[in-house]
Design a protein around this motif. Structure first.
Motif, PDB file in Angstrom:
ATOM      1  N   GLY A 443       0.887  -1.033  -0.010  1.00 47.98           N
ATOM      2  CA  GLY A 443      -0.227  -0.499  -0.130  1.00 47.98           C
ATOM      3  C   GLY A 443       0.559   1.190  -0.215  1.00 47.98           C
ATOM      4  O   GLY A 443       2.217   0.883   0.023  1.00 47.98           O
ATOM      5  N   HIS A 444       0.064   2.512  -0.880  1.00 43.05           N
ATOM      6  CA  HIS A 444       0.777   3.938  -0.697  1.00 43.05           C
ATOM      7  C   HIS A 444      -0.259   4.479   0.196  1.00 43.05           C
ATOM      8  O   HIS A 444      -1.155   4.462   0.252  1.00 43.05           O
ATOM      9  CB  HIS A 444       1.039   4.380  -1.835  1.00 43.05           C
ATOM     10  CG  HIS A 444       1.590   2.916  -2.740  1.00 43.05           C
ATOM     11  ND1 HIS A 444       1.597   2.292  -3.965  1.00 43.05           N
ATOM     12  CD2 HIS A 444       2.985   2.843  -2.426  1.00 43.05           C
ATOM     13  CE1 HIS A 444       2.494   1.601  -4.324  1.00 43.05           C
ATOM     14  NE2 HIS A 444       3.222   1.661  -3.394  1.00 43.05           N
ATOM     15  N   GLY A 445       0.481   5.643   0.657  1.00 41.73           N
ATOM     16  CA  GLY A 445       0.247   6.173   1.815  1.00 41.73           C
ATOM     17  C   GLY A 445       0.994   8.000   1.753  1.00 41.73           C
ATOM     18  O   GLY A 445       1.887   7.977   1.626  1.00 41.73           O
ATOM     19  N   MET A 446      -0.165   8.849   1.771  1.00 45.75           N
ATOM     20  CA  MET A 446       0.562   9.792   2.202  1.00 45.75           C
ATOM     21  C   MET A 446      -0.184  11.053   3.382  1.00 45.75           C
ATOM     22  O   MET A 446      -0.872  11.198   3.359  1.00 45.75           O
ATOM     23  CB  MET A 446       1.165  10.866   0.549  1.00 45.75           C
ATOM     24  CG  MET A 446      -0.215  11.487  -0.452  1.00 45.75           C
ATOM     25  SD  MET A 446      -1.197  12.636   0.008  1.00 45.75           S
ATOM     26  CE  MET A 446      -0.077  14.058   1.042  1.00 45.75           C
ATOM     27  N   GLY A 596       5.439  20.355   5.192  1.00 48.17           N
ATOM     28  CA  GLY A 596       6.304  19.149   4.110  1.00 48.17           C
ATOM     29  C   GLY A 596       4.692  18.760   3.720  1.00 48.17           C
ATOM     30  O   GLY A 596       3.682  18.566   4.286  1.00 48.17           O
ATOM     31  N   ALA A 597       5.176  17.115   2.964  1.00 46.89           N
ATOM     32  CA  ALA A 597       4.129  15.985   2.903  1.00 46.89           C
ATOM     33  C   ALA A 597       5.516  14.417   2.526  1.00 46.89           C
ATOM     34  O   ALA A 597       6.621  14.552   2.475  1.00 46.89           O
ATOM     35  CB  ALA A 597       4.254  16.369   1.464  1.00 46.89           C
ATOM     36  N   HIS A 598       4.517  14.098   2.787  1.00 51.85           N
ATOM     37  CA  HIS A 598       5.339  12.655   3.623  1.00 51.85           C
ATOM     38  C   HIS A 598       4.952  11.973   2.396  1.00 51.85           C
ATOM     39  O   HIS A 598       3.796  11.301   2.519  1.00 51.85           O
ATOM     40  CB  HIS A 598       5.028  12.033   4.654  1.00 51.85           C
ATOM     41  CG  HIS A 598       5.152  12.737   6.326  1.00 51.85           C
ATOM     42  ND1 HIS A 598       6.196  13.317   6.174  1.00 51.85           N
ATOM     43  CD2 HIS A 598       4.196  13.493   7.303  1.00 51.85           C
ATOM     44  CE1 HIS A 598       6.777  13.636   7.547  1.00 51.85           C
ATOM     45  NE2 HIS A 598       5.490  14.325   8.311  1.00 51.85           N
ATOM     46  N   PHE A 599       5.131  10.699   2.054  1.00 48.65           N
ATOM     47  CA  PHE A 599       4.883   9.470   1.106  1.00 48.65           C
ATOM     48  C   PHE A 599       4.986   8.432   1.641  1.00 48.65           C
ATOM     49  O   PHE A 599       6.880   8.588   1.755  1.00 48.65           O
ATOM     50  CB  PHE A 599       5.177   9.860  -0.321  1.00 48.65           C
ATOM     51  CG  PHE A 599       4.111  11.210  -0.784  1.00 48.65           C
ATOM     52  CD1 PHE A 599       4.650  12.191  -1.031  1.00 48.65           C
ATOM     53  CD2 PHE A 599       3.083  10.743  -1.232  1.00 48.65           C
ATOM     54  CE1 PHE A 599       3.974  13.406  -1.426  1.00 48.65           C
ATOM     55  CE2 PHE A 599       2.085  11.649  -2.460  1.00 48.65           C
ATOM     56  CZ  PHE A 599       2.550  12.812  -2.038  1.00 48.65           C
ATOM     57  N   CYS A 600       4.537   7.158   1.832  1.00 53.05           N
ATOM     58  CA  CYS A 600       5.443   6.278   2.972  1.00 53.05           C
ATOM     59  C   CYS A 600       4.381   4.701   1.261  1.00 53.05           C
ATOM     60  O   CYS A 600       3.474   4.849   1.022  1.00 53.05           O
ATOM     61  CB  CYS A 600       5.618   5.863   3.483  1.00 53.05           C
ATOM     62  SG  CYS A 600       3.471   5.743   4.217  1.00 53.05           S
ATOM     63  N   GLU A 601       5.705   3.369   1.472  1.00 56.55           N
ATOM     64  CA  GLU A 601       5.256   2.530   0.519  1.00 56.55           C
ATOM     65  C   GLU A 601       5.172   1.883   1.988  1.00 56.55           C
ATOM     66  O   GLU A 601       6.409   1.466   2.324  1.00 56.55           O
ATOM     67  CB  GLU A 601       6.034   1.663  -0.090  1.00 56.55           C
ATOM     68  CG  GLU A 601       5.184   0.119  -0.734  1.00 56.55           C
ATOM     69  CD  GLU A 601       5.884  -0.029  -2.321  1.00 56.55           C
ATOM     70  OE1 GLU A 601       6.318   0.907  -2.746  1.00 56.55           O
ATOM     71  OE2 GLU A 601       6.929  -1.403  -1.685  1.00 56.55           O
ATOM     72  N   VAL A 602       4.072   0.970   2.563  1.00 55.52           N
ATOM     73  CA  VAL A 602       3.937  -0.097   4.008  1.00 55.52           C
ATOM     74  C   VAL A 602       3.287  -1.169   3.247  1.00 55.52           C
ATOM     75  O   VAL A 602       2.374  -1.612   2.692  1.00 55.52           O
ATOM     76  CB  VAL A 602       2.803   0.390   4.845  1.00 55.52           C
ATOM     77  CG1 VAL A 602       2.695  -0.632   5.821  1.00 55.52           C
ATOM     78  CG2 VAL A 602       3.135   1.467   5.641  1.00 55.52           C
ATOM     79  N   HIS A 603       4.151  -2.768   3.713  1.00 57.16           N
ATOM     80  CA  HIS A 603       3.419  -3.680   3.712  1.00 57.16           C
ATOM     81  C   HIS A 603       2.924  -4.557   4.351  1.00 57.16           C
ATOM     82  O   HIS A 603       3.958  -4.365   5.978  1.00 57.16           O
ATOM     83  CB  HIS A 603       5.223  -4.993   2.778  1.00 57.16           C
ATOM     84  CG  HIS A 603       5.681  -4.561   1.308  1.00 57.16           C
ATOM     85  ND1 HIS A 603       6.168  -5.092   1.280  1.00 57.16           N
ATOM     86  CD2 HIS A 603       5.929  -3.106   0.972  1.00 57.16           C
ATOM     87  CE1 HIS A 603       6.552  -4.947  -0.229  1.00 57.16           C
ATOM     88  NE2 HIS A 603       6.470  -3.245  -0.001  1.00 57.16           N
TER      89      HIS A 603
END
Lengths: 739, 328
Positions: A443-446, A596-603
């Motif tokens: 999944g991807h989230g921001m 700021g802005a955060h973007f991440c990928e979580v498994h």
């Protein structure tokens, strides 16, 4: 008497001397000047001072959650080897730490115990081990009284805290009407748990008195200037008879803003036995009796038009604190200015509870509040079938929507774009639960990040020695953040010296009072005091040379003006100035924040629910970056805090007595290295002329703000499961995972 | 920490003689004992330091058994080529435990004797039957997220925290000891640990002064070896549920299954019925479910740890699926 030059920040400062960049040290990713000392064990932390005739103290905490001490029996303990005394003073021990920046003592007196672990006595012995053993042997008798231990069941007893630095209520328009009018809404409750700062260095004080009744405390503290006033007040001393020394601090995160119980207990015990007393809290005592981030229950209401324009923003927080304590977790603080929307209701109330004090922990407000707000935004974006980035951009306000005043600087949209591009947001998974790699759901989230910027009064002395070396002195602290280095960079840049020729002395009340480290204001405030002093020195030097101040270049220890080159020490040796900064109209007339802005990928493991953050990209705009390396470290550290808040960190209170159950680092889970991926941080170029003459904004708490929400939004994207109860431990996912 | 007497043992005989009196305890790495002594959860009167005894070898014996000295550090055991090649599950379990620093210090024998991580056991201000028999169990009505769902009693719901011991349970390790009277024992790991019952403070069958000298592993069993640990963070956390598995698939059927579980009980848990449910059967999700049914029959949650029941089922199925895939 050294002259004090003062600046009140009433006007923007359009031209910053730092932009001359003659020496070329400002902003550069330079290593910490104190780094070698730290890795060599030569940086002396509070508990490491070797004083003659030192005795060791160990605090004794109450073993009940609410009640009255009736008797302390120390007879046996006093006969144990090495024991000097067991000491208590029900009237003068402080009940709990003080909040940051307060000028008076916290609640004093411990006969009526308000929380489990409240320090009520201290055992003093020749060695730490003997003191600890004696503490265990002391018998305390008490009468237990019914305590306030239930949060969920007592929400209707919440009280509104008095107005302090932050207004507990900020409301505008009619939110109920706006929600009714909205085409798409979110109305849900998020909960966040109590947390502990869990700084590596435990709270510690060495108290020693001299023959004239002056007290020196080598303490692990963030704000020596106000800590001195608090301690003096607690001991009924004039502040000038108290000196706090905090040259190196092994992390604070808010837990060391105000004095903690070990300082007063050590001071009283030291006076009683006529010897210096050192008290280091055990890790368990840090959990029991310092300060927590409050647990919260946050109701968020968002309502938007079918096109995605926000009409209503509600953020109603209930936290908890000891009865009569005013501090509240200002979870809605960023909600006030982050998004447009006419009807707004942002409130804060506290349920009085017999749990240890709640107070500031890294980004008080944003850290907990954006966990809820930024997930609610994600939920509403989904309901609107909008890209969460596009939805946020649609609601980017022109001006502060609550206070209706301009922003000082705000490059949030550029942060979204920059981080999204670097992350590859266009290639994100668009079907929640729809992307799988083997056992792992991807999944991807921001989330957005925002943290208010503040200026605090601060002073620093800057002196030039005969050999041209520059000395900076302030009781500002370096709690691992890089203060030593950035102050050296500012002075070195403005007076034209490499860092090897700048000495920075911090964390001692003998130096001019600095802002201290807290609220992301340390660098901006103390840095500006150095700037002001250096600016004045430059003017003096120019005057001495008989040239205009802007006609002088300072570089490599030389002063260059009109084809004349003079060594700095020759022209300025012996000069010294105290620079002072005071917040002014710029703090009130414009809304200042870093973004700021955060973007991440979580498994997420489809079988077990285990979660692994695999990728991280954040972009920030925080005005001028004073040192790109220490700033980056601050942001990375904050993001790691955010990962912890999202996935692991919870200080669990026992429902029977309020005490923290998981009170060591084996069971209070901060992220381990294996939980943290490579974190890519970018700083967008920005100057904030309203913030301070350096045009820099705060950065210490920006990384954490919103970070945890990005994780949880990615978990939703991976699994299709919305969890609103932090931390998102795997048990909360199991029921929703594929069979 | 209470004052104690410290003696360094010169030989194993010296060690057991020195620890024969009540109140004496052995210390090797001290990674668990010292923490507990600081909190006065454990208050030995005498510590017998065995860390310098010559019990630090891993040896391949003529009968294909492997003998591990009780003082072999966890990190050395995990990295030992013999262990890595033939007892993969043990190496993986060791590496799943603690941190690099702790594994460098922790001994094989000491690891077997780790005390529970129950929050209340660690907190002398709260009642605990394991720490102070007869005072009550704070965990059952309190916060019990990490605690047991199998083999519990009304007196104690603690779990055994070791990963290594779970793998050794699956491998049918034998624990060899020396007693103060000079006699030796070989205790199969199946008989080594005790359920809490009404004496949760007694965790193993070891007698006062009895020293673990070596651990032997029978010849490596056929099949693939797996260790899967589910925990609250990626590293440095105790198991919520762990599974040590040795699974042999022959001609599409499970020919051998040895399964031990961590995080579920007062001891590394092994249930012959789970293995019986699998052996001779063709692998399928329904079969894995049946094995989980056998495992979890009688499982009981205490509130915060209820999730361990579905988690154990899911983890077991995932391990079995992975083992079968590795054969394919």
């Amino acid at each position: 008497m050294t002259e004090t030059v003062s600046l009140t920040m009433d006007e923007p400062v359009a031209h910053s001397l730092l932009d001359e960049d003659a020496q070329g040290v400002i902003g550069r990713p330079l290593n910490r000047i104190d780094g070698p000392l730290k890795v060599a064990g030569k940086a002396t932390y509070a508990a490491e001072y070797q004083l003659d005739n030192l005795a060791h103290g160990f605090l004794i905490g109450a073993k009940f959650g609410r009640g009255r001490v009736t008797r302390i029996d120390a007879e046996q303990a006093r006969t144990m080897p090495g024991v000097i005394d067991v000491f208590w003073d029900f009237d003068h021990f402080i009940r709990n730490p003080q909040q940051g920046g307060q000028k008076s003592k916290p609640v004093q007196g411990v006969r009526d115990v308000q929380y489990f672990g409240e320090p009520i006595a201290i055992a003093v012995a020749e060695t730490f081990e003997q003191a600890r053993a004696a503490a265990h042997a002391v018998k305390v008798e008490w009468i237990e009284e019914p305590g306030l231990f239930d949060f969920d069941g007592r929400l209707d007893e919440a009280v509104t805290p008095p107005e302090g630095a932050t207004e507990p209520y900020a409301c505008k328009g009619d939110i109920d009407a706006a929600m009714a009018q909205a085409a798409v809404t979110v109305d849900a409750v998020w909960t966040t748990p109590s947390q502990n700062s869990a700084a590596m260095e435990m709270h510690a004080s060495i108290a020693s008195w001299d023959d004239e009744g002056n007290l020196t405390v080598h303490g692990s503290y963030q704000m020596p200037a106000s800590d001195r006033q608090q301690l003096a007040d607690a001991l009924s001393l004039p502040p000038e008879k108290v000196r706090i020394v905090s040259r190196y601090v092994g992390g604070g995160f808010g837990s060391k803003l105000g004095i903690a119980p070990e300082s007063v207990a050590s001071a009283l015990a030291a006076k009683a036995i006529g010897r210096p007393v050192k008290t280091v809290m055990a890790r368990q005592q840090v959990f029991d009796a310092t300060v927590r981030r409050s647990n919260t229950r946050q109701r968020i209401r968002l309502g938007a038009t079918a096109q995605g324009k926000l009409l209503a923003i509600g953020h109603e927080t209930i936290g908890s604190n000891l009865p009569e304590e005013d501090f509240f977790e200002p979870a809605g603080i960023a909600t006030q200015f982050l998004y447009a929307g006419d009807a707004r209701r942002i409130t804060h109330d506290n349920v009085p509870m017999n749990r240890l004090l709640s107070g500031s922990m890294r980004a008080p407000g944003e850290a907990a509040g954006m966990l809820a707000l930024e997930c609610a935004m994600d939920e509403l974006a989904e309901a609107l079938k909008l890209d969460p980035v596009a939805f946020r951009k649609l609601n980017e306000p022109e001006a502060d929507p609550q206070k209706e005043q301009p922003f000082s600087s705000r490059r949030l949209v550029e942060c979204y774009d920059d981080a999204a591009a670097k992350f590859g947001w266009e290639q994100r998974n668009r079907t929640p639960g729809g992307l799988r790699q083997g056992e792992w759901l991807v999944g991807h989230g921001m989330a957005a990040s925002a943290r208010s910027n503040k200026l605090q009064p601060s002073k620093a002395r800057v002196a030039v020695e005969a050999d041209g070396r520059v000395v900076v002195e302030t009781d500002m602290t370096d709690i691992g953040t890089g203060t030593y280095t950035i102050l050296a960079q500012i002075a070195g840049e403005l007076l034209g010296q490499p860092l090897t020729h700048v000495e920075v002395r911090l964390g001692d009340n003998r130096y001019p009072p600095g802002a201290g480290s807290g609220g992301s204001f340390g660098a901006g405030s103390s840095g500006t005091s150095v700037y002001v002093a250096c600016q004045s020195l430059r003017e003096r030097i120019a005057a001495k040379l008989g040239v205009a101040a802007d006609g002088v270049t300072f570089k490599d220890g030389l002063v260059i003006a009109e084809n004349r080159t003079t060594p700095l020490g020759e022209i300025a040796g012996g000069m010294e100035v105290i620079g002072e900064i005071e917040p002014g109209k710029m703090d009130e007339d414009v809304t200042q924040a870093s973004y700021g802005a955060h973007f991440c990928e979580v498994h997420v493991n489809a079988h077990t629910g285990e979660m692994r953050v695999k990728r991280w990209v954040s972009s920030f705009a925080a005005g001028r970056i004073l040192n790109e390396k220490t700033a980056r470290s601050q942001c990375i550290g904050g993001i790691v805090f955010g990962i912890g808040a999202a996935l692991t960190e919870e200080a669990v209170h026992d429902w029977r007595n309020g005490k923290i159950v998981n009170r060591d680092l084996a069971e209070y889970h901060v992220p381990a290295h294996a939980d943290v991926p490579h974190i890519e941080v970018t700083f967008l170029p920005e100057r904030d002329v309203h913030a301070n003459p350096m045009q820099a904004k705060g950065i210490g708490e920006l990384g954490i703000s919103g970070a945890g929400a990005a994780v949880v939004n990615a978990i939703y994207n991976a699994t299709g499961i919305r969890v609103r109860d932090y931390p998102v431990t795997l048990d909360k996912l199991l029921a929703g995972l594929p069979a | 920490m209470k004052a104690f007497e410290y003696n360094r043992a010169a030989s194993v005989e010296d060690a057991v003689a020195g620890a024969a009196a009540p109140g004496a305890r052995f210390i090797a790495g001290g990674t668990n004992l010292l923490d507990l002594m600081k909190l006065q959860v454990m208050t030995p009167e005498t510590l017998v330091d065995i860390s310098r005894l010559p019990l630090d070898q891993v040896e391949h014996l003529v009968d294909a058994e492997t003998r591990i000295g009780a003082l072999v550090p966890n990190s050395d055991l995990a990295a030992n080529p013999l262990i890595r090649q033939h007892y993969t599950v043990l190496s993986k379990a060791l590496l799943a435990g603690a941190s690099g620093q702790l594994r460098n210090k922790a001994s094989t024998g000491g690891n077997l004797l780790q005390r529970t991580r129950c929050y209340y056991f660690y907190d002398p201000s709260m009642a605990c039957n394991k720490r102070e028999p007869g005072t009550g169990c704070s965990a059952q009505q309190g916060f019990n997220r990490i605690l047991a769902i199998l083999g519990t009693s009304e007196h104690c719901i603690a779990t055994h925290p070791s990963d290594m011991a779970v793998a050794m349970r699956a491998l049918d390790a034998v624990i060899h000891t020396l007693r103060p009277d000079g006699s030796e024992r070989a205790i199969p790991i199946a008989d080594f640990y005790r359920l809490p019952g009404d004496t949760p403070h007694i965790e193993t069958v070891l007698e006062q002064g009895e020293l673990i000298t070596t651990i032997t592993l029978p010849p490596p069993p056929p099949g693939v070896q797996l260790y899967r640990k589910v925990r609250d963070r990626a590293s440095y956390a105790f198991a919520l549920v762990s599974v040590a598995a040795v699974i042999d698939v022959q001609e599409g059927r499970i020919a051998g299954a040895s399964l031990a579980f961590g995080g579920l009980a007062h001891m590394p848990w092994r249930d012959p019925q789970v293995e019986a449910a699998l052996i001779g059967q063709a692998p399928s999700p329904a079969l894995f479910d049946a094995a989980a049914d056998a495992l979890l029959e009688g499982a009981r949650g205490y509130g915060h740890n209820d999730f361990k029941i579905p988690l154990a089922r899911r983890t077991l199925a995932a391990v079995l699926r992975q083992a079968v895939e590795m054969h394919a």
